[in-house]
Design a protein around this motif. Structure first.
Motif, PDB file in Angstrom:
ATOM      1  N   ASP A   2      97.790  13.620  61.583  1.00  0.00           N
ATOM      2  CA  ASP A   2      97.806  14.926  60.906  1.00  0.00           C
ATOM      3  C   ASP A   2      97.123  14.828  59.544  1.00  0.00           C
ATOM      4  OD1 ASP A   2      99.186  16.037  63.029  1.00  0.00           O
ATOM      5  OD2 ASP A   2     101.154  15.755  62.096  1.00  0.00           O
ATOM      6  N   LEU A   3      97.309  13.713  58.869  1.00  0.00           N
ATOM      7  CA  LEU A   3      96.655  13.522  57.578  1.00  0.00           C
ATOM      8  C   LEU A   3      95.141  13.460  57.742  1.00  0.00           C
ATOM      9  CD1 LEU A   3      96.788  13.023  54.538  1.00  0.00           C
ATOM     10  CD2 LEU A   3      97.148  10.586  55.012  1.00  0.00           C
ATOM     11  N   LEU A   4      94.683  12.805  58.796  1.00  0.00           N
ATOM     12  CA  LEU A   4      93.248  12.737  59.068  1.00  0.00           C
ATOM     13  C   LEU A   4      92.666  14.130  59.281  1.00  0.00           C
ATOM     14  CD1 LEU A   4      90.916  10.716  59.462  1.00  0.00           C
ATOM     15  CD2 LEU A   4      91.456  10.705  61.899  1.00  0.00           C
ATOM     16  N   ASP A   5      93.385  14.979  60.021  1.00  0.00           N
ATOM     17  CA  ASP A   5      92.956  16.364  60.225  1.00  0.00           C
ATOM     18  C   ASP A   5      92.922  17.126  58.898  1.00  0.00           C
ATOM     19  OD1 ASP A   5      92.716  15.929  62.943  1.00  0.00           O
ATOM     20  OD2 ASP A   5      94.695  16.748  63.417  1.00  0.00           O
ATOM     21  N   GLU A   6      93.922  16.870  58.076  1.00  0.00           N
ATOM     22  CA  GLU A   6      93.979  17.526  56.770  1.00  0.00           C
ATOM     23  C   GLU A   6      92.789  17.122  55.900  1.00  0.00           C
ATOM     24  OE1 GLU A   6      95.737  19.607  53.343  1.00  0.00           O
ATOM     25  OE2 GLU A   6      95.584  19.855  55.515  1.00  0.00           O
ATOM     26  N   LEU A   7      92.409  15.860  55.934  1.00  0.00           N
ATOM     27  CA  LEU A   7      91.280  15.397  55.130  1.00  0.00           C
ATOM     28  C   LEU A   7      89.973  15.999  55.620  1.00  0.00           C
ATOM     29  CD1 LEU A   7      92.201  11.636  54.595  1.00  0.00           C
ATOM     30  CD2 LEU A   7      92.661  13.603  53.109  1.00  0.00           C
ATOM     31  N   ASP A   8      89.858  16.241  56.915  1.00  0.00           N
ATOM     32  CA  ASP A   8      88.679  16.944  57.443  1.00  0.00           C
ATOM     33  C   ASP A   8      88.599  18.351  56.859  1.00  0.00           C
ATOM     34  OD1 ASP A   8      87.832  14.816  58.989  1.00  0.00           O
ATOM     35  OD2 ASP A   8      88.847  15.504  60.801  1.00  0.00           O
ATOM     36  N   ARG A   9      89.749  19.021  56.766  1.00  0.00           N
ATOM     37  CA  ARG A   9      89.779  20.373  56.185  1.00  0.00           C
ATOM     38  C   ARG A   9      89.441  20.330  54.698  1.00  0.00           C
ATOM     39  NH1 ARG A   9      94.112  20.914  59.902  1.00  0.00           N
ATOM     40  NH2 ARG A   9      95.638  20.145  58.385  1.00  0.00           N
ATOM     41  N   VAL A  10      89.941  19.313  54.017  1.00  0.00           N
ATOM     42  CA  VAL A  10      89.665  19.175  52.584  1.00  0.00           C
ATOM     43  C   VAL A  10      88.162  19.042  52.336  1.00  0.00           C
ATOM     44  CG1 VAL A  10      89.938  17.621  50.602  1.00  0.00           C
ATOM     45  CG2 VAL A  10      91.932  18.231  52.004  1.00  0.00           C
ATOM     46  N   ARG A  11      87.515  18.195  53.112  1.00  0.00           N
ATOM     47  CA  ARG A  11      86.064  18.016  52.942  1.00  0.00           C
ATOM     48  C   ARG A  11      85.308  19.292  53.281  1.00  0.00           C
ATOM     49  NH1 ARG A  11      87.369  12.658  54.595  1.00  0.00           N
ATOM     50  NH2 ARG A  11      87.434  13.338  56.774  1.00  0.00           N
ATOM     51  N   ALA A  12      85.742  19.973  54.324  1.00  0.00           N
ATOM     52  CA  ALA A  12      85.067  21.207  54.728  1.00  0.00           C
ATOM     53  C   ALA A  12      85.220  22.291  53.663  1.00  0.00           C
ATOM     54  CB  ALA A  12      85.620  21.687  56.066  1.00  0.00           C
ATOM     55  N   ASN A  13      86.402  22.359  53.042  1.00  0.00           N
ATOM     56  CA  ASN A  13      86.666  23.397  52.041  1.00  0.00           C
ATOM     57  C   ASN A  13      86.134  23.028  50.660  1.00  0.00           C
ATOM     58  OD1 ASN A  13      88.049  24.949  53.945  1.00  0.00           O
ATOM     59  ND2 ASN A  13      90.035  24.031  53.445  1.00  0.00           N
ATOM     60  N   GLY A  14      86.005  21.725  50.397  1.00  0.00           N
ATOM     61  CA  GLY A  14      85.558  21.283  49.087  1.00  0.00           C
ATOM     62  C   GLY A  14      86.674  21.119  48.076  1.00  0.00           C
ATOM     63  N   TYR A  15      87.913  21.274  48.514  1.00  0.00           N
ATOM     64  CA  TYR A  15      89.061  21.106  47.623  1.00  0.00           C
ATOM     65  C   TYR A  15      90.295  20.772  48.457  1.00  0.00           C
ATOM     66  CZ  TYR A  15      90.695  25.731  49.114  1.00  0.00           C
ATOM     67  OH  TYR A  15      91.131  26.811  49.852  1.00  0.00           O
ATOM     68  N   ALA A  16      91.334  20.278  47.779  1.00  0.00           N
ATOM     69  CA  ALA A  16      92.607  19.977  48.439  1.00  0.00           C
ATOM     70  C   ALA A  16      93.698  20.844  47.836  1.00  0.00           C
ATOM     71  CB  ALA A  16      92.961  18.507  48.267  1.00  0.00           C
ATOM     72  N   LEU A  17      94.683  21.154  48.654  1.00  0.00           N
ATOM     73  CA  LEU A  17      95.812  21.967  48.222  1.00  0.00           C
ATOM     74  C   LEU A  17      97.105  21.237  48.539  1.00  0.00           C
ATOM     75  CD1 LEU A  17      96.503  24.798  47.026  1.00  0.00           C
ATOM     76  CD2 LEU A  17      96.787  25.578  49.384  1.00  0.00           C
ATOM     77  N   ASN A  18      97.978  21.192  47.572  1.00  0.00           N
ATOM     78  CA  ASN A  18      99.334  20.682  47.768  1.00  0.00           C
ATOM     79  C   ASN A  18     100.275  21.863  47.595  1.00  0.00           C
ATOM     80  OD1 ASN A  18     101.912  19.618  47.562  1.00  0.00           O
ATOM     81  ND2 ASN A  18     101.497  18.402  45.737  1.00  0.00           N
ATOM     82  N   ASP A  19     100.803  22.338  48.694  1.00  0.00           N
ATOM     83  CA  ASP A  19     101.642  23.534  48.675  1.00  0.00           C
ATOM     84  C   ASP A  19     103.091  23.142  48.957  1.00  0.00           C
ATOM     85  OD1 ASP A  19     102.541  26.100  48.577  1.00  0.00           O
ATOM     86  OD2 ASP A  19     101.465  26.812  50.351  1.00  0.00           O
TER      87      ASP A  19
END
Length: 260
Positions: free
Chosen positions: A179-196
């Motif tokens: 799941d973390l790997l999938d999250e990092l793919d989203r982070v790279r695609a979006n250009g930022y990370a979110l901690n909610d």
């Protein structure tokens, strides 16, 4: 607790003394206050006599110091000197004004972090107070700073299998490495990370990379506030301020000979 530096099986012959000395310095990493020889021996799984010998050697070279009027040790001036030099070499000392400006403009806590092993270490920004000490450590998997440091990690530092088990801090924390790997793919695609709310309930953080010319991360910049402030509809506004600051820091954090 520091790893058992007394076990020399994993280190080359002749390196045990160096490993033990560095391990003793690491005993102070979580800011435990002054430590007695018995404290150091217990943390390192060493005999008291061995710990005493290492502590005296480190004190003689300025890496440890005896607290005034006691037999308890603390980090010495040589550590402070090297730490300040490291910050200077990295250009971290130049980041304070930029971080203060973006924090004031956005009403958030602005922090700058680098990676050290399995943690994100905050070296500059609103969270770093002299009373708390530098080097505030945060988990990689549950923080926006950490996700950025993982998403744009250079080769050799991007293996999630090298991370320890992913601890849950809230019900939203990612605890599965797939799941973390999938999250990092989203982070790279979006250009930022979110901690909610993944580290603490009600806390929301957005983070962006400060990139090297290679495209790999040099540091991570985060803006932290509450979920009532960092709302979805205002996220683009906060993101634009964070990216503007990250662009400025990318220049400031260049190697000394490249800044001019």
């Amino acid at each position: 607790m520091v790893s058992k530096a007394g076990n020399a099986e994993a280190v080359p012959a002749g390196a045990q003394a160096v490993t033990r000395a560095l391990g003793m310095l690491q005993c102070f990493r979580d800011n435990p206050g002054d430590l007695s020889v018995s404290d150091l021996a217990r943390r390192m799984n060493l005999s008291v006599s061995t710990a005493h010998r290492i502590a005296r050697t480190l004190a003689a070279t300025g890496f440890l110091a005896l607290a005034e009027g006691s037999l308890r040790y603390r980090l010495g001036p040589a550590v402070a000197e090297l730490g300040q030099l490291s910050l200077y070499q990295r250009g971290i000392h130049l980041a304070a004004d930029e971080l203060a400006e973006v924090a004031k403009a956005t009403g958030t806590t602005a922090d700058l972090a680098i990676r050290n092993g399995t943690d994100a270490v905050i070296l500059a920004g609103s969270s770093v107070a002299l009373t708390a000490g530098l080097g505030l450590r945060r988990p990689l998997h549950s923080t926006a700073l950490g996700k950025v440091l993982l998403a744009w990690a250079p080769p050799g530092e991007d293996d999630l299998d090298a991370l320890p088990p992913l601890t849950a801090y809230t019900e939203r924390t990612i605890t599965d490495k797939a799941d973390l790997l999938d999250e990092l793919d989203r982070v790279r695609a979006n250009g930022y990370a979110l901690n909610d709310g993944e580290s603490a309930f009600g806390v929301r953080t957005i983070a962006v990379p400060v990139l090297r010319a290679s495209g790999h991360v040099h540091a991570a910049l985060a803006l932290r506030s509450t979920s009532d402030t960092l709302t979805d509809d205002r996220l683009p506004w906060f993101l634009s301020r964070a990216q503007r600051c990250a662009d400025a820091l990318a220049v400031l954090l260049l190697e000394p000979g490249q800044r001019y």
